[in-house]
Each structure stands twice: as structure tokens, then as C-alpha cells.
Scaffold this motif. Structure first.
Motif, PDB file in Angstrom:
ATOM      1  N   PRO A  30       0.819  -1.222   0.000  1.00  0.00           N
ATOM      2  CA  PRO A  30       0.000   0.000   0.000  1.00  0.00           C
ATOM      3  C   PRO A  30       0.853   1.273   0.000  1.00  0.00           C
ATOM      4  N   GLY A  31       1.972   1.243   0.707  1.00  0.00           N
ATOM      5  CA  GLY A  31       2.877   2.394   0.712  1.00  0.00           C
ATOM      6  C   GLY A  31       3.555   2.598  -0.626  1.00  0.00           C
ATOM      7  N   VAL A  32       3.931   1.495  -1.266  1.00  0.00           N
ATOM      8  CA  VAL A  32       4.521   1.580  -2.606  1.00  0.00           C
ATOM      9  C   VAL A  32       3.508   2.181  -3.580  1.00  0.00           C
ATOM     10  N   LEU A  33       2.245   1.742  -3.484  1.00  0.00           N
ATOM     11  CA  LEU A  33       1.181   2.293  -4.336  1.00  0.00           C
ATOM     12  C   LEU A  33       1.031   3.787  -4.119  1.00  0.00           C
ATOM     13  N   GLU A  34       0.953   4.209  -2.853  1.00  0.00           N
ATOM     14  CA  GLU A  34       0.789   5.630  -2.561  1.00  0.00           C
ATOM     15  C   GLU A  34       1.961   6.450  -3.110  1.00  0.00           C
ATOM     16  N   ASN A  35       3.176   5.980  -2.886  1.00  0.00           N
ATOM     17  CA  ASN A  35       4.352   6.711  -3.376  1.00  0.00           C
ATOM     18  C   ASN A  35       4.378   6.783  -4.895  1.00  0.00           C
ATOM     19  N   ARG A  36       4.001   5.712  -5.553  1.00  0.00           N
ATOM     20  CA  ARG A  36       3.990   5.704  -7.024  1.00  0.00           C
ATOM     21  C   ARG A  36       2.946   6.678  -7.559  1.00  0.00           C
ATOM     22  N   LEU A  37       1.767   6.700  -6.939  1.00  0.00           N
ATOM     23  CA  LEU A  37       0.731   7.650  -7.359  1.00  0.00           C
ATOM     24  C   LEU A  37       1.187   9.084  -7.128  1.00  0.00           C
ATOM     25  N   HIS A  38       1.888   9.327  -6.023  1.00  0.00           N
ATOM     26  CA  HIS A  38       2.442  10.673  -5.780  1.00  0.00           C
ATOM     27  C   HIS A  38       3.452  11.042  -6.862  1.00  0.00           C
ATOM     28  N   ASP A  39       4.295  10.071  -7.244  1.00  0.00           N
ATOM     29  CA  ASP A  39       5.284  10.316  -8.306  1.00  0.00           C
ATOM     30  C   ASP A  39       4.609  10.690  -9.622  1.00  0.00           C
ATOM     31  N   LEU A  40       3.411  10.160  -9.831  1.00  0.00           N
ATOM     32  CA  LEU A  40       2.651  10.457 -11.053  1.00  0.00           C
ATOM     33  C   LEU A  40       1.840  11.744 -10.936  1.00  0.00           C
ATOM     34  N   GLY A  41       1.995  12.434  -9.794  1.00  0.00           N
ATOM     35  CA  GLY A  41       1.303  13.706  -9.608  1.00  0.00           C
ATOM     36  C   GLY A  41      -0.110  13.572  -9.068  1.00  0.00           C
ATOM     37  N   ARG A  42      -0.472  12.415  -8.580  1.00  0.00           N
ATOM     38  CA  ARG A  42      -1.816  12.196  -8.041  1.00  0.00           C
ATOM     39  C   ARG A  42      -1.823  12.488  -6.548  1.00  0.00           C
ATOM     40  N   ARG A  43      -2.803  13.256  -6.122  1.00  0.00           N
ATOM     41  CA  ARG A  43      -2.967  13.535  -4.689  1.00  0.00           C
ATOM     42  C   ARG A  43      -3.848  12.442  -4.110  1.00  0.00           C
ATOM     43  N   VAL A  44      -3.237  11.533  -3.388  1.00  0.00           N
ATOM     44  CA  VAL A  44      -3.968  10.384  -2.861  1.00  0.00           C
ATOM     45  C   VAL A  44      -3.396   9.983  -1.507  1.00  0.00           C
ATOM     46  N   ARG A  45      -4.254   9.476  -0.666  1.00  0.00           N
ATOM     47  CA  ARG A  45      -3.841   8.916   0.618  1.00  0.00           C
ATOM     48  C   ARG A  45      -4.319   7.473   0.651  1.00  0.00           C
ATOM     49  N   VAL A  46      -3.402   6.540   0.883  1.00  0.00           N
ATOM     50  CA  VAL A  46      -3.751   5.126   0.988  1.00  0.00           C
ATOM     51  C   VAL A  46      -3.826   4.790   2.476  1.00  0.00           C
ATOM     52  N   ILE A  47      -5.005   4.373   2.904  1.00  0.00           N
ATOM     53  CA  ILE A  47      -5.260   4.040   4.304  1.00  0.00           C
ATOM     54  C   ILE A  47      -5.166   2.524   4.452  1.00  0.00           C
ATOM     55  N   GLU A  48      -4.307   2.074   5.345  1.00  0.00           N
ATOM     56  CA  GLU A  48      -4.145   0.637   5.593  1.00  0.00           C
ATOM     57  C   GLU A  48      -4.997   0.211   6.777  1.00  0.00           C
ATOM     58  N   ASP A  49      -5.903  -0.722   6.561  1.00  0.00           N
ATOM     59  CA  ASP A  49      -6.605  -1.387   7.661  1.00  0.00           C
ATOM     60  C   ASP A  49      -6.377  -2.874   7.449  1.00  0.00           C
ATOM     61  N   CYS A  50      -5.280  -3.346   7.966  1.00  0.00           N
ATOM     62  CA  CYS A  50      -4.824  -4.710   7.715  1.00  0.00           C
ATOM     63  C   CYS A  50      -4.629  -5.424   9.047  1.00  0.00           C
ATOM     64  N   LEU A  51      -4.972  -6.709   9.065  1.00  0.00           N
ATOM     65  CA  LEU A  51      -4.896  -7.492  10.289  1.00  0.00           C
ATOM     66  C   LEU A  51      -4.398  -8.892   9.956  1.00  0.00           C
ATOM     67  N   ASN A  52      -3.362  -9.318  10.644  1.00  0.00           N
ATOM     68  CA  ASN A  52      -2.848 -10.665  10.448  1.00  0.00           C
ATOM     69  C   ASN A  52      -3.932 -11.685  10.788  1.00  0.00           C
ATOM     70  N   GLY A  53      -4.138 -12.651   9.905  1.00  0.00           N
ATOM     71  CA  GLY A  53      -5.115 -13.705  10.135  1.00  0.00           C
ATOM     72  C   GLY A  53      -6.532 -13.350   9.753  1.00  0.00           C
ATOM     73  N   ARG A  54      -6.772 -12.146   9.238  1.00  0.00           N
ATOM     74  CA  ARG A  54      -8.135 -11.765   8.849  1.00  0.00           C
ATOM     75  C   ARG A  54      -8.623 -12.681   7.736  1.00  0.00           C
ATOM     76  N   ARG A  55      -9.872 -13.086   7.833  1.00  0.00           N
ATOM     77  CA  ARG A  55     -10.507 -13.968   6.847  1.00  0.00           C
ATOM     78  C   ARG A  55     -11.633 -13.220   6.143  1.00  0.00           C
ATOM     79  N   THR A  56     -12.263 -13.863   5.174  1.00  0.00           N
ATOM     80  CA  THR A  56     -13.363 -13.199   4.462  1.00  0.00           C
ATOM     81  C   THR A  56     -14.602 -13.133   5.334  1.00  0.00           C
ATOM     82  N   VAL A  57     -15.236 -14.266   5.594  1.00  0.00           N
ATOM     83  CA  VAL A  57     -16.489 -14.306   6.354  1.00  0.00           C
ATOM     84  C   VAL A  57     -16.456 -15.352   7.460  1.00  0.00           C
ATOM     85  N   TRP A  58     -15.312 -15.952   7.692  1.00  0.00           N
ATOM     86  CA  TRP A  58     -15.205 -17.052   8.645  1.00  0.00           C
ATOM     87  C   TRP A  58     -14.566 -16.592   9.951  1.00  0.00           C
TER      88      TRP A  58
END
Length: 96
Positions: A30-58
Motif C-alpha cells: 500500500p505504501g509503494v502504491l501511494e508513493n507511485r501515485l504521488h510520483d505520477l502527480g496524483r494527490r492520494v492517501r492510501v489508508i491501511e486497515d490490515c490485520l494478520n489472520g483476517r478472513r473473508t467471512v469465517w
């Protein structure tokens, strides 16, 4: 400025395998994505909500709170307005 939410598991959290350490922000995808978009002149903020072991619906029988469906709507509301939500879940669903 546009906001992108990444709702994911350890693959985006940036866990270093066999450790509890985490990659630096600009090394996680996500940080690489945000930095690359900034390099391309895009004003963007990538928010990470990530959790080890997170599943879909289980539920995880050993780690409560890993059902990704349960927290998704609240997470979207917390970070709104959003331009994009990236869901990256499913890897942990194969655990048994």
C-alpha cells in the motif's frame, strides 16, 4: 485529495515471515502504491486497515475478531469519503 482504503490481511500488513516484525511503510505494497501515485502527480492517501489472520467471512477458532465481514462496513464509514476500497482477503480462509 482522494482516499483509498486497503482492507486486508498480513499480506498487506507487511509481516516479515517467521517474525512479528513489520516492513516499513514504504516497503509494504500500500505504501509503494501511494508513493507511485504521488510520483505520477496524483494527490492520494492510501489508508491501511490490515490485520494478520483476517478472513473473508469465517471465524478463526483460536484468534477472535478475524472475520473480515464483521468490521468492513464500520471501517468504510470511519474513513469515508473514499474514492476506492481494495479488498484483499481469502488467503487465511484456507487454514484449518
Amino acid at each position: 485529495m482522494r482516499h483509498i482504503l486497503v482492507y486486508s490481511d498480513s499480506l498487506a500488513w507487511g509481516i516479515v515471515p517467521n517474525t512479528r516484525r513489520r516492513l516499513a511503510c514504504d516497503e509494504r505494497w500500500p505504501g509503494v502504491l501511494e508513493n507511485r501515485l504521488h510520483d505520477l502527480g496524483r494527490r492520494v492517501r492510501v489508508i491501511e486497515d490490515c490485520l494478520n489472520g483476517r478472513r473473508t467471512v469465517w471465524e478463526d477458532p483460536f484468534k477472535p475478531g478475524r472475520n473480515g465481514l464483521r468490521g468492513l462496513a464500520q471501517c468504510i464509514e470511519i474513513h469515508s469519503p473514499l474514492s476506492l476500497v481494495i479488498l484483499m482477503l481469502g488467503t487465511n480462509d484456507f487454514q484449518f
